[in-house]
Write a protein that holds these residues in place. Structure first.
Motif, PDB file in Angstrom:
ATOM      1  N   ARG A  45     -37.013  56.422 -61.165  1.00 16.70           N
ATOM      2  CA  ARG A  45     -38.541  56.594 -60.363  1.00 16.70           C
ATOM      3  C   ARG A  45     -39.175  56.048 -61.818  1.00 16.70           C
ATOM      4  O   ARG A  45     -39.636  55.558 -61.591  1.00 16.70           O
ATOM      5  CB  ARG A  45     -38.344  58.554 -60.348  1.00 16.70           C
ATOM      6  N   ARG A  49     -41.638  53.204 -61.092  1.00 15.49           N
ATOM      7  CA  ARG A  49     -43.661  53.803 -61.455  1.00 15.49           C
ATOM      8  C   ARG A  49     -44.338  52.844 -62.590  1.00 15.49           C
ATOM      9  O   ARG A  49     -45.311  52.743 -62.226  1.00 15.49           O
ATOM     10  CB  ARG A  49     -43.603  54.753 -62.228  1.00 15.49           C
ATOM     11  N   CYS A  50     -43.272  51.836 -63.244  1.00 16.77           N
ATOM     12  CA  CYS A  50     -43.660  50.836 -63.716  1.00 16.77           C
ATOM     13  C   CYS A  50     -43.763  49.723 -63.112  1.00 16.77           C
ATOM     14  O   CYS A  50     -44.426  48.028 -63.445  1.00 16.77           O
ATOM     15  CB  CYS A  50     -42.767  50.892 -64.771  1.00 16.77           C
ATOM     16  N   LYS A  53     -49.382  49.695 -59.921  1.00 16.57           N
ATOM     17  CA  LYS A  53     -50.305  50.560 -59.749  1.00 16.57           C
ATOM     18  C   LYS A  53     -50.024  51.475 -58.591  1.00 16.57           C
ATOM     19  O   LYS A  53     -49.669  52.798 -58.589  1.00 16.57           O
ATOM     20  CB  LYS A  53     -51.656  50.047 -59.644  1.00 16.57           C
ATOM     21  N   GLU A  55     -46.998  51.998 -56.523  1.00 15.97           N
ATOM     22  CA  GLU A  55     -45.269  52.857 -56.595  1.00 15.97           C
ATOM     23  C   GLU A  55     -45.650  53.548 -57.519  1.00 15.97           C
ATOM     24  O   GLU A  55     -45.223  54.114 -57.451  1.00 15.97           O
ATOM     25  CB  GLU A  55     -44.406  51.312 -57.621  1.00 15.97           C
ATOM     26  N   LYS A  56     -46.577  53.669 -58.756  1.00 22.67           N
ATOM     27  CA  LYS A  56     -46.481  54.838 -59.535  1.00 22.67           C
ATOM     28  C   LYS A  56     -47.629  55.887 -59.433  1.00 22.67           C
ATOM     29  O   LYS A  56     -46.488  57.066 -58.934  1.00 22.67           O
ATOM     30  CB  LYS A  56     -47.842  54.244 -60.690  1.00 22.67           C
ATOM     31  N   SER A  57     -48.014  55.683 -57.900  1.00 24.76           N
ATOM     32  CA  SER A  57     -48.951  56.580 -57.523  1.00 24.76           C
ATOM     33  C   SER A  57     -47.855  57.029 -56.196  1.00 24.76           C
ATOM     34  O   SER A  57     -47.848  58.726 -56.245  1.00 24.76           O
ATOM     35  CB  SER A  57     -49.720  55.863 -56.226  1.00 24.76           C
ATOM     36  N   VAL A  59     -44.889  57.110 -56.678  1.00 26.69           N
ATOM     37  CA  VAL A  59     -44.105  58.174 -57.584  1.00 26.69           C
ATOM     38  C   VAL A  59     -44.476  59.458 -57.709  1.00 26.69           C
ATOM     39  O   VAL A  59     -43.284  60.134 -57.722  1.00 26.69           O
ATOM     40  CB  VAL A  59     -42.606  57.388 -58.932  1.00 26.69           C
ATOM     41  N   ASP A  60     -44.880  59.325 -58.331  1.00 23.13           N
ATOM     42  CA  ASP A  60     -45.906  60.439 -58.918  1.00 23.13           C
ATOM     43  C   ASP A  60     -46.574  62.036 -58.187  1.00 23.13           C
ATOM     44  O   ASP A  60     -46.718  62.372 -58.431  1.00 23.13           O
ATOM     45  CB  ASP A  60     -47.660  60.519 -59.846  1.00 23.13           C
ATOM     46  N   TYR A 103     -45.632  64.090 -68.876  1.00 24.19           N
ATOM     47  CA  TYR A 103     -45.659  63.286 -67.030  1.00 24.19           C
ATOM     48  C   TYR A 103     -44.791  64.254 -66.653  1.00 24.19           C
ATOM     49  O   TYR A 103     -44.168  64.434 -65.550  1.00 24.19           O
ATOM     50  CB  TYR A 103     -44.931  62.489 -67.826  1.00 24.19           C
TER      51      TYR A 103
END
Length: 352
Positions: A45, A49-50, A53, A55-57, A59-60, A103
């Motif tokens: 994960r 997320r890296c 943007k 994909e980061k959303s 994952v989070d 985080y």
């Protein structure tokens, strides 16, 4: 795994009349991505997320269940476990450590979380903490208070270990937090606040705590004398006392259905030797009980609850006589030990 792939295939068919997608991740619909993320470990994960943007959303937005997490800010290190083996994440500096810690707290749902933290300025909790069991090891008052304020309501146990000279806890701040007022169990090892028992009992009376609610403290030879814990409690609740057996004291509450029982863990017969009393460890337990409970129904096996606050030195399987003799070498002989029965000549017992 086969059933998971089959379900994903069915989902894909239902999403479109023409379910033809490339194999690239970016071509997959959001619903499929979210299902894949749910199956990923924490390392995957963090890598995902890296990438972008969006994909980061994704994952989070997904919570992650951890068996336990250990936040060791003194060494800038984070230990996490969701299955064996656990992972260790070191950091280069406090800024990086604080960012990652917040985080992990944001996405994490912990069975157990432990904080080892000494630097007052290094930690800044910005996210709610979801944990059933939370533990503080040698943490400053600021860290304990800030973390408890961020703790969610479903906490079952709070444990504070004050060893290491971190003893300046502000009980007024801690007891003002609703999670603490309503937690089923909490304890403080190596407690220096002699008024802690009195303050916790008063809060329980004010909030009408449930039967079974428990608070424990251990007092070492460095802290206030054991008689100070007892004296402050008795003076405050003089008009509430229902019974006083020497080993424990029972007080009424504002609820006629509930009483509060204060128990002292170990008895030492030192013929009223106050200086000897100061050198001994001591344990106290507060517990909300039914007003209908009889003294004959008390659980007199103090080792069962002492080992919960000091499992390194005390065993649940030991009887009380062995606990005293086996863990306090400065007691010279067995005749000096009081075993369950009150000694009427012991000045410390008379304080009850």
């Amino acid at each position: 795994m086969a059933s998971t792939l089959e379900n994903l295939s069915i989902m894909t068919e239902n999403l479109s009349m023409d379910p033809i997608y490339e194999t690239n991740w970016c071509d997959m619909p959001e619903e499929i991505k979210l299902e894949c993320i749910k199956k990923m470990g924490i390392k995957e994960r963090l890598s995902m997320r890296c990438t972008a943007k969006a994909e980061k959303s994704f994952v989070d937005s997904q919570k992650f269940k951890f068996l336990w997490g250990q936040f060791h800010m003194s060494h800038f290190q984070l230990n996490l476990s969701w299955r064996e083996p656990y992972i260790v994440k070191p950091f280069r500096n406090s800024i990086e450590a604080v960012e990652m810690t917040n985080y992990i707290l944001k996405i994490g749902v912990f069975e157990s979380a432990s904080f080892y933290h000494r630097d007052l300025e290094a930690m800044n909790f910005t996210e709610p903490i979801s944990a059933k069991f939370i533990n503080f090891e040698s943490c400053e008052n600021k860290t304990v208070v800030d973390a408890l304020r961020k703790l969610k309501d479903d906490v079952k146990s709070i444990e504070i270990n004050a060893e290491g000279g971190i003893n300046d806890y502000d009980f007024n701040e801690i007891l003002a937090i609703s999670h603490v007022q309503n937690v089923p169990y909490w304890h403080i090892a190596d407690c220096y606040q002699a008024d802690s028992l009195q303050k916790v009992a008063q809060i329980w009376i004010d909030v009408n705590s449930k039967i079974g609610t428990t608070f424990q403290v251990s007092r070492t030879w460095q802290g206030p004398r054991p008689s100070e814990f007892q004296r402050i409690f008795l003076e405050h609740f003089t008009d509430y006392i229902v019974s006083n057996t020497g080993k424990g004291v029972r007080i009424r509450t504002n609820n006629p259905d509930r009483h509060i029982l204060l128990e002292r863990g170990l008895d030492y017969n030192e013929d009223g030797d106050d200086e000897a009393e100061e050198s001994y460890d001591q344990f106290y337990r507060l517990i909300v009980i039914s007003a209908e409970m009889k003294e004959s129904e008390y659980d007199n096996k103090c080792n069962k609850w002492i080992c919960k606050i000091d499992y390194e030195n005390f065993s649940e399987n030991d009887d009380e006589q062995n606990i005293i003799n086996g863990n306090h070498e400065n007691i010279q002989n067995d005749d000096q030990v009081e075993n369950r029965e009150r000694n009427p000549d012991d000045e410390d017992d008379d304080d009850w």
